[in-house]
Write a protein that holds these residues in place. Structure first.
Motif, PDB file in Angstrom:
ATOM      1  N   LEU A  52      14.618  11.820  -9.828  1.00  0.00           N
ATOM      2  CA  LEU A  52      15.675  10.966  -9.325  1.00  0.00           C
ATOM      3  C   LEU A  52      15.551   9.390  -9.393  1.00  0.00           C
ATOM      4  N   ALA A  53      14.668   9.015  -9.988  1.00  0.00           N
ATOM      5  CA  ALA A  53      14.277   7.514 -10.221  1.00  0.00           C
ATOM      6  C   ALA A  53      13.556   7.621 -11.787  1.00  0.00           C
ATOM      7  N   LEU A  54      14.105   6.520 -12.421  1.00  0.00           N
ATOM      8  CA  LEU A  54      13.759   6.177 -13.837  1.00  0.00           C
ATOM      9  C   LEU A  54      12.006   6.186 -13.922  1.00  0.00           C
ATOM     10  N   PRO A  55      11.115   6.844 -15.017  1.00  0.00           N
ATOM     11  CA  PRO A  55       9.913   6.694 -15.070  1.00  0.00           C
ATOM     12  C   PRO A  55       9.537   5.269 -14.768  1.00  0.00           C
ATOM     13  N   TYR A  56       8.435   5.149 -14.099  1.00  0.00           N
ATOM     14  CA  TYR A  56       7.649   3.817 -13.829  1.00  0.00           C
ATOM     15  C   TYR A  56       8.502   2.866 -13.047  1.00  0.00           C
ATOM     16  N   SER A  57       9.597   3.051 -12.519  1.00  0.00           N
ATOM     17  CA  SER A  57      10.213   2.339 -11.815  1.00  0.00           C
ATOM     18  C   SER A  57      10.135   2.265 -10.301  1.00  0.00           C
ATOM     19  N   ALA A  58       9.363   3.456  -9.682  1.00  0.00           N
ATOM     20  CA  ALA A  58       9.262   3.274  -8.344  1.00  0.00           C
ATOM     21  C   ALA A  58       7.838   2.396  -7.913  1.00  0.00           C
ATOM     22  N   GLY A  59       7.110   2.150  -9.142  1.00  0.00           N
ATOM     23  CA  GLY A  59       5.865   1.233  -8.634  1.00  0.00           C
ATOM     24  C   GLY A  59       5.993  -0.121  -8.987  1.00  0.00           C
ATOM     25  N   ALA A  60       6.957  -0.460  -9.531  1.00  0.00           N
ATOM     26  CA  ALA A  60       7.110  -1.953  -9.705  1.00  0.00           C
ATOM     27  C   ALA A  60       7.442  -2.959  -8.621  1.00  0.00           C
ATOM     28  N   PRO A  61       6.384  -3.802  -8.214  1.00  0.00           N
ATOM     29  CA  PRO A  61       6.855  -4.525  -7.192  1.00  0.00           C
ATOM     30  C   PRO A  61       8.012  -5.363  -7.029  1.00  0.00           C
ATOM     31  N   ALA A  79       0.539  -1.358  -0.059  1.00  0.00           N
ATOM     32  CA  ALA A  79      -0.102   0.038   0.082  1.00  0.00           C
ATOM     33  C   ALA A  79       1.009   1.335  -0.005  1.00  0.00           C
ATOM     34  N   GLN A  80       0.358   2.402   0.054  1.00  0.00           N
ATOM     35  CA  GLN A  80       0.931   3.744  -0.235  1.00  0.00           C
ATOM     36  C   GLN A  80       1.420   4.142   1.237  1.00  0.00           C
ATOM     37  N   PHE A  81       2.209   3.378   2.004  1.00  0.00           N
ATOM     38  CA  PHE A  81       2.557   3.877   3.335  1.00  0.00           C
ATOM     39  C   PHE A  81       4.032   4.694   2.965  1.00  0.00           C
ATOM     40  N   THR A  82       4.931   4.820   4.074  1.00  0.00           N
ATOM     41  CA  THR A  82       6.071   5.599   3.854  1.00  0.00           C
ATOM     42  C   THR A  82       6.822   5.152   2.900  1.00  0.00           C
ATOM     43  N   ALA A  83       7.289   4.015   2.745  1.00  0.00           N
ATOM     44  CA  ALA A  83       8.335   3.339   1.690  1.00  0.00           C
ATOM     45  C   ALA A  83       7.880   3.477   0.355  1.00  0.00           C
ATOM     46  N   ASN A  84       6.682   3.303  -0.010  1.00  0.00           N
ATOM     47  CA  ASN A  84       6.227   3.370  -1.369  1.00  0.00           C
ATOM     48  C   ASN A  84       5.890   4.980  -1.416  1.00  0.00           C
ATOM     49  N   THR A  85       5.642   5.656  -0.633  1.00  0.00           N
ATOM     50  CA  THR A  85       5.319   6.940  -0.945  1.00  0.00           C
ATOM     51  C   THR A  85       6.560   7.768  -1.243  1.00  0.00           C
ATOM     52  N   MET A  86       7.790   7.279  -0.444  1.00  0.00           N
ATOM     53  CA  MET A  86       9.076   7.882  -0.816  1.00  0.00           C
ATOM     54  C   MET A  86       9.603   7.446  -2.140  1.00  0.00           C
ATOM     55  N   ALA A  87       9.301   6.243  -2.586  1.00  0.00           N
ATOM     56  CA  ALA A  87       9.774   5.544  -3.823  1.00  0.00           C
ATOM     57  C   ALA A  87       8.813   6.450  -4.887  1.00  0.00           C
ATOM     58  N   THR A  88       7.678   6.638  -4.788  1.00  0.00           N
ATOM     59  CA  THR A  88       6.848   7.718  -5.580  1.00  0.00           C
ATOM     60  C   THR A  88       7.557   9.053  -5.698  1.00  0.00           C
ATOM     61  N   VAL A  89       7.818   9.672  -4.604  1.00  0.00           N
ATOM     62  CA  VAL A  89       8.532  11.003  -4.432  1.00  0.00           C
ATOM     63  C   VAL A  89       9.835  10.733  -5.311  1.00  0.00           C
ATOM     64  N   SER A  90      10.678   9.739  -5.280  1.00  0.00           N
ATOM     65  CA  SER A  90      12.058   9.749  -5.924  1.00  0.00           C
ATOM     66  C   SER A  90      11.822   9.809  -7.525  1.00  0.00           C
TER      67      SER A  90
END
Length: 145
Positions: free
Chosen positions: A25-34, A9-20
């Protein structure tokens, strides 16, 4: 359903991955890949290549992160129902980059942005967002998804 990696879910770890991703600072679509998805291997390889390219061009994170990218990240956090911890982390990132962007700025952006359809009940989970191709940018196209 529990999977490897961060909570689904969109808790802190996934939120900050989304922020990156939202701040560039992160490649497009990379933050959401499980975590168990094989595409993560390709993201890791490509990210390493991009880092080496950026170093060769003398481009550093402080050259990428801007006030606008931080505003974008705050809007994405609000739209995705992300963790309120981002309200503390975004100003901290701004401070490290020498950008004036504080908790009051984040609060103003949070007030102006609403949840995207489907997030009202905490759905979809991060994996479902990835499968649907949800990008971590605050644009009209993404808000319609």
């Amino acid at each position: 359903m529990p999977v490897a990696g961060a909570c689904g879910a969109q808790f802190t770890a996934n939120t900050m991955a989304t922020v990156s991703e939202a701040i560039g600072l992160a490649l497009p679509y990379s933050a959401g890949a499980p975590a168990p998805y094989e595409i993560r291997d390709a993201f890791c390889t490509t990210a390493g290549e991009k880092v080496m390219e950026l170093i060769a061009l003398n481009i550093r994170p402080r050259d990428i992160v801007t006030r606008r990218s931080l505003e974008n990240a705050a809007a994405v956090v609000a739209a995705s129902g992300g963790s309120t911890n981002a309200a503390l982390h975004l100003p901290a990132i701004a401070h490290e980059c020498g950008i004036k962007f504080d908790l009051f700025d984040v609060a103003e952006i949070f007030k102006k942005n609403t949840l995207c359809r489907g997030f009202e009940t905490g759905r979809p989970l991060c994996r479902q967002r990835h499968v649907r191709g949800w990008r971590h940018t605050a644009s009209d196209e993404d808000a319609a998804r």
